[in-house]
Design a protein around this motif. Sequence first.
Motif, PDB file in Angstrom:
ATOM      1  N   ALA A  50      18.822  49.532  50.882  1.00 52.97           N
ATOM      2  CA  ALA A  50      17.490  49.433  50.269  1.00 52.97           C
ATOM      3  C   ALA A  50      16.396  49.655  51.309  1.00 52.97           C
ATOM      4  O   ALA A  50      15.422  50.376  51.047  1.00 52.97           O
ATOM      5  N   ALA A  51      16.554  49.075  52.488  1.00 50.60           N
ATOM      6  CA  ALA A  51      15.555  49.245  53.553  1.00 50.60           C
ATOM      7  C   ALA A  51      15.488  50.705  53.999  1.00 50.60           C
ATOM      8  O   ALA A  51      14.393  51.250  54.193  1.00 50.60           O
ATOM      9  N   GLN A  52      16.658  51.357  54.154  1.00 49.82           N
ATOM     10  CA  GLN A  52      16.690  52.764  54.553  1.00 49.82           C
ATOM     11  C   GLN A  52      15.970  53.646  53.542  1.00 49.82           C
ATOM     12  O   GLN A  52      15.315  54.607  53.900  1.00 49.82           O
ATOM     13  N   LEU A  53      16.133  53.308  52.258  1.00 50.34           N
ATOM     14  CA  LEU A  53      15.540  54.115  51.194  1.00 50.34           C
ATOM     15  C   LEU A  53      14.100  53.700  50.879  1.00 50.34           C
ATOM     16  O   LEU A  53      13.458  54.299  50.024  1.00 50.34           O
ATOM     17  N   GLY A  54      13.619  52.666  51.547  1.00 48.49           N
ATOM     18  CA  GLY A  54      12.267  52.192  51.290  1.00 48.49           C
ATOM     19  C   GLY A  54      12.115  51.480  49.954  1.00 48.49           C
ATOM     20  O   GLY A  54      11.041  51.451  49.371  1.00 48.49           O
ATOM     21  N   LEU A  55      13.217  50.917  49.480  1.00 48.99           N
ATOM     22  CA  LEU A  55      13.212  50.264  48.169  1.00 48.99           C
ATOM     23  C   LEU A  55      12.949  48.768  48.246  1.00 48.99           C
ATOM     24  O   LEU A  55      12.983  48.083  47.236  1.00 48.99           O
ATOM     25  N   ASP A  56      12.695  48.260  49.430  1.00 48.70           N
ATOM     26  CA  ASP A  56      12.567  46.811  49.580  1.00 48.70           C
ATOM     27  C   ASP A  56      11.123  46.318  49.580  1.00 48.70           C
ATOM     28  O   ASP A  56      10.852  45.161  49.845  1.00 48.70           O
ATOM     29  N   SER A  57      10.184  47.182  49.242  1.00 49.01           N
ATOM     30  CA  SER A  57       8.790  46.744  49.213  1.00 49.01           C
ATOM     31  C   SER A  57       8.478  46.091  47.866  1.00 49.01           C
ATOM     32  O   SER A  57       9.111  46.408  46.851  1.00 49.01           O
ATOM     33  N   PRO A  58       7.509  45.195  47.830  1.00 49.34           N
ATOM     34  CA  PRO A  58       7.157  44.512  46.580  1.00 49.34           C
ATOM     35  C   PRO A  58       6.767  45.469  45.457  1.00 49.34           C
ATOM     36  O   PRO A  58       6.977  45.176  44.291  1.00 49.34           O
ATOM     37  N   ARG A  59       6.232  46.636  45.790  1.00 49.11           N
ATOM     38  CA  ARG A  59       5.822  47.577  44.739  1.00 49.11           C
ATOM     39  C   ARG A  59       7.004  48.151  43.962  1.00 49.11           C
ATOM     40  O   ARG A  59       6.831  48.719  42.902  1.00 49.11           O
ATOM     41  N   GLU A  60       8.213  47.999  44.498  1.00 46.30           N
ATOM     42  CA  GLU A  60       9.409  48.509  43.827  1.00 46.30           C
ATOM     43  C   GLU A  60       9.954  47.535  42.777  1.00 46.30           C
ATOM     44  O   GLU A  60      10.866  47.879  42.039  1.00 46.30           O
ATOM     45  N   ARG A  61       9.405  46.327  42.707  1.00 43.90           N
ATOM     46  CA  ARG A  61       9.886  45.350  41.724  1.00 43.90           C
ATOM     47  C   ARG A  61       9.730  45.916  40.318  1.00 43.90           C
ATOM     48  O   ARG A  61       8.698  46.472  39.969  1.00 43.90           O
ATOM     49  N   GLY A  62      10.767  45.755  39.524  1.00 46.00           N
ATOM     50  CA  GLY A  62      10.723  46.228  38.148  1.00 46.00           C
ATOM     51  C   GLY A  62      11.034  47.701  37.988  1.00 46.00           C
ATOM     52  O   GLY A  62      10.974  48.231  36.886  1.00 46.00           O
ATOM     53  N   SER A  63      11.383  48.377  39.076  1.00 46.68           N
ATOM     54  CA  SER A  63      11.669  49.813  38.986  1.00 46.68           C
ATOM     55  C   SER A  63      13.167  50.063  38.837  1.00 46.68           C
ATOM     56  O   SER A  63      13.993  49.179  39.032  1.00 46.68           O
ATOM     57  N   LEU A  64      13.483  51.291  38.483  1.00 44.40           N
ATOM     58  CA  LEU A  64      14.867  51.736  38.357  1.00 44.40           C
ATOM     59  C   LEU A  64      15.135  52.797  39.416  1.00 44.40           C
ATOM     60  O   LEU A  64      14.285  53.650  39.669  1.00 44.40           O
ATOM     61  N   THR A  65      16.316  52.740  40.005  1.00 39.88           N
ATOM     62  CA  THR A  65      16.709  53.714  41.015  1.00 39.88           C
ATOM     63  C   THR A  65      17.760  54.648  40.424  1.00 39.88           C
ATOM     64  O   THR A  65      18.829  54.200  40.005  1.00 39.88           O
ATOM     65  N   PRO A  66      17.474  55.966  40.358  1.00 39.37           N
ATOM     66  CA  PRO A  66      18.470  56.915  39.866  1.00 39.37           C
ATOM     67  C   PRO A  66      19.494  57.238  40.959  1.00 39.37           C
ATOM     68  O   PRO A  66      19.136  57.448  42.112  1.00 39.37           O
ATOM     69  N   ILE A  67      20.765  57.257  40.558  1.00 37.57           N
ATOM     70  CA  ILE A  67      21.854  57.577  41.480  1.00 37.57           C
ATOM     71  C   ILE A  67      22.649  58.730  40.872  1.00 37.57           C
ATOM     72  O   ILE A  67      23.275  58.582  39.825  1.00 37.57           O
ATOM     73  N   GLU A  68      22.587  59.891  41.549  1.00 36.85           N
ATOM     74  CA  GLU A  68      23.263  61.071  41.010  1.00 36.85           C
ATOM     75  C   GLU A  68      24.771  60.873  41.032  1.00 36.85           C
ATOM     76  O   GLU A  68      25.338  60.378  41.998  1.00 36.85           O
TER      77      GLU A  68
END
Length: 192
Positions: A50-68
């Motif tokens: 998550a940290a590598q992908l920049g997904l750990d910031s508060p603005r990502e709360r409630g979002s969905l991550t697509p995984i091919e």
Amino acid sequence: MDYELDVDLALAAAVLEVEKHVASAGWDQPARLYALVDTAHIVETQPELAAQLGLDSPRERGSLTPIEQDELPEGMQLEEALLSIAWPEVIIGCVAVVERLVLPPAAEGDVPEDPYAAQEFAREHPDAQDVRIVAGAVRSGATYCALRTRSNDDDSSVMGGVDIVPGLLELVRGTLQDDEIVEDETVGGDDE
């Protein structure tokens, strides 16, 4: 008027993210399939990733991550594949991407019944349009589509809505509605 007040904003954002990603590689691509995971789940279970992908910031709360996911088997149509998919419980949504040649409604009565003749008819029709459809659904039943035509191939011309391609959306939604939930497996395809 029917305003789309019931749009799942996280799903719409994920569909548009996938559409933009696929569009960056141009046209004439094979069908693709993406699993949607709650970003908070990735942050909780795989914090380094998550940290590598920049997904750990508060603005990502409630979002969905697509995984091919892996490519479809050779010769298999997307619609056929969707009929046989069941996702593990951790997957809360699915996005399918497919390119199609579409004809205007006025031409529908002239399309030959033979599938090969129909394809040839569509390829030769002067009003046929190449279209990329990105259709997504989540377990709650919400859906969202993005549509891009080759003739208007820019980000500002992408159309979006909750029911643009109802048949495909129903197939995508069906992958999430199975009575049997698949055991939780590693999300993200091959780890090679």
